[in-house]
Write a protein that holds these residues in place. Sequence first.
Motif, PDB file in Angstrom:
ATOM      1  N   GLY A 178      -2.456 121.718  38.889  1.00 35.18           N
ATOM      2  CA  GLY A 178      -2.980 123.078  38.784  1.00 35.18           C
ATOM      3  C   GLY A 178      -2.268 123.926  37.754  1.00 35.18           C
ATOM      4  N   LYS A 179      -1.244 123.381  37.111  1.00 31.58           N
ATOM      5  CA  LYS A 179      -0.483 124.117  36.091  1.00 31.58           C
ATOM      6  C   LYS A 179      -0.636 123.407  34.751  1.00 31.58           C
ATOM      7  CE  LYS A 179       1.373 126.876  39.137  1.00 31.58           C
ATOM      8  NZ  LYS A 179       0.905 128.223  39.293  1.00 31.58           N
ATOM      9  N   THR A 180      -0.368 124.146  33.677  1.00 32.82           N
ATOM     10  CA  THR A 180      -0.385 123.562  32.340  1.00 32.82           C
ATOM     11  C   THR A 180       0.897 123.932  31.607  1.00 32.82           C
ATOM     12  OG1 THR A 180      -1.564 125.472  31.435  1.00 32.82           O
ATOM     13  CG2 THR A 180      -2.909 123.575  32.118  1.00 32.82           C
ATOM     14  N   LEU A 181       1.133 123.225  30.532  1.00 39.01           N
ATOM     15  CA  LEU A 181       2.293 123.432  29.680  1.00 39.01           C
ATOM     16  C   LEU A 181       1.818 123.226  28.252  1.00 39.01           C
ATOM     17  CD1 LEU A 181       5.370 123.763  30.485  1.00 39.01           C
ATOM     18  CD2 LEU A 181       5.586 121.328  30.045  1.00 39.01           C
ATOM     19  N   SER A 182       2.324 123.993  27.311  1.00 45.17           N
ATOM     20  CA  SER A 182       1.940 123.775  25.917  1.00 45.17           C
ATOM     21  C   SER A 182       2.786 122.649  25.325  1.00 45.17           C
ATOM     22  CB  SER A 182       2.127 125.055  25.100  1.00 45.17           C
ATOM     23  OG  SER A 182       3.504 125.301  24.879  1.00 45.17           O
TER      24      SER A 182
ATOM     25  N   TRP B 216     -12.589 118.952  32.854  1.00 41.60           N
ATOM     26  CA  TRP B 216     -12.969 118.607  34.225  1.00 41.60           C
ATOM     27  C   TRP B 216     -11.724 118.435  35.096  1.00 41.60           C
ATOM     28  CZ3 TRP B 216     -12.257 115.287  38.170  1.00 41.60           C
ATOM     29  CH2 TRP B 216     -13.216 115.253  39.177  1.00 41.60           C
ATOM     30  N   LEU B 217     -10.726 117.708  34.586  1.00 43.33           N
ATOM     31  CA  LEU B 217      -9.495 117.471  35.350  1.00 43.33           C
ATOM     32  C   LEU B 217      -8.758 118.772  35.636  1.00 43.33           C
ATOM     33  CD1 LEU B 217      -8.330 114.255  33.480  1.00 43.33           C
ATOM     34  CD2 LEU B 217      -9.071 114.382  35.879  1.00 43.33           C
ATOM     35  N   LEU B 218      -8.657 119.648  34.641  1.00 40.60           N
ATOM     36  CA  LEU B 218      -7.978 120.926  34.857  1.00 40.60           C
ATOM     37  C   LEU B 218      -8.740 121.782  35.861  1.00 40.60           C
ATOM     38  CD1 LEU B 218      -6.833 121.719  31.203  1.00 40.60           C
ATOM     39  CD2 LEU B 218      -5.418 120.910  33.112  1.00 40.60           C
TER      40      LEU B 218
ATOM     41  N   SER C  54      -5.696 126.611  24.124  1.00 38.70           N
ATOM     42  CA  SER C  54      -6.843 125.756  23.820  1.00 38.70           C
ATOM     43  C   SER C  54      -6.625 124.328  24.316  1.00 38.70           C
ATOM     44  CB  SER C  54      -7.098 125.737  22.308  1.00 38.70           C
ATOM     45  OG  SER C  54      -5.988 125.153  21.642  1.00 38.70           O
ATOM     46  N   LEU C  55      -7.729 123.667  24.591  1.00 46.14           N
ATOM     47  CA  LEU C  55      -7.676 122.257  24.969  1.00 46.14           C
ATOM     48  C   LEU C  55      -7.681 121.453  23.690  1.00 46.14           C
ATOM     49  CD1 LEU C  55     -10.281 122.102  27.871  1.00 46.14           C
ATOM     50  CD2 LEU C  55      -7.849 122.608  27.964  1.00 46.14           C
ATOM     51  N   THR C  56      -6.589 120.797  23.427  1.00 46.16           N
ATOM     52  CA  THR C  56      -6.490 120.021  22.192  1.00 46.16           C
ATOM     53  C   THR C  56      -6.094 118.597  22.523  1.00 46.16           C
ATOM     54  OG1 THR C  56      -4.166 120.607  21.920  1.00 46.16           O
ATOM     55  CG2 THR C  56      -5.759 122.027  20.844  1.00 46.16           C
TER      56      THR C  56
ATOM     57  N   HIS D 244      -3.132 115.363  30.684  1.00 46.72           N
ATOM     58  CA  HIS D 244      -4.211 116.353  30.573  1.00 46.72           C
ATOM     59  C   HIS D 244      -3.712 117.772  30.847  1.00 46.72           C
ATOM     60  CE1 HIS D 244      -4.191 115.093  34.830  1.00 46.72           C
ATOM     61  NE2 HIS D 244      -4.575 116.329  35.097  1.00 46.72           N
ATOM     62  N   ARG D 245      -2.527 117.909  31.414  1.00 46.79           N
ATOM     63  CA  ARG D 245      -1.980 119.234  31.725  1.00 46.79           C
ATOM     64  C   ARG D 245      -1.269 119.870  30.534  1.00 46.79           C
ATOM     65  NH1 ARG D 245       0.400 117.194  37.477  1.00 46.79           N
ATOM     66  NH2 ARG D 245      -1.637 116.813  38.442  1.00 46.79           N
TER      67      ARG D 245
END
Length: 157
Positions: free
Chosen positions: A85-89, A143-145, A130-132, A122-123
């Motif tokens: 549920g979290k992201t990182l650049s 979809w996964l995020l 942006s999704l890169t 994917h995170r």
Amino acid sequence: MESCIINSPLGYTKIIGDENGIVQVTVLNSEAQITASIPAVLEDCVRQLQDYFEGSRKQFHLKLNPKGTAFQKKVWKHLNTIPSGKTLSYLQLSTQLGDPKAIRAVANANSKNPLWILVPCHRVIGSDGSLTGYAGGLYRKQWLLNHESQYKQQSLF
């Protein structure tokens, strides 16, 4: 080395591994024959992936044995610290690994991740949100995020 193919919401998924651990999980971009009898050494991985897609699993507890360089393995290991549920650049990831200037090397290692979903590459997103760069396709990354987000988008109709 044992292998099987299962179906997932994102396509046919190939799993390879043995008693030393899961070596590779990849999503296929074409149709494939689903394995009728899952090899015993892959059953737990299949079960955990099914639980993940059903929404009842946030973390995987599997013995992993990916093939890669020491640097790649260091990056992949760190990816497992990003909570569901979290992201990182990419910049944050390279900084956490000790060298913000290694952003390209970190991004390259991320792109070589052989353990789709199990090691959550994917995170990792762009610094601007942006999704890169996602080997499985950006629609799968989105979809996964969304699947992992605590804020589910509801349909109005």
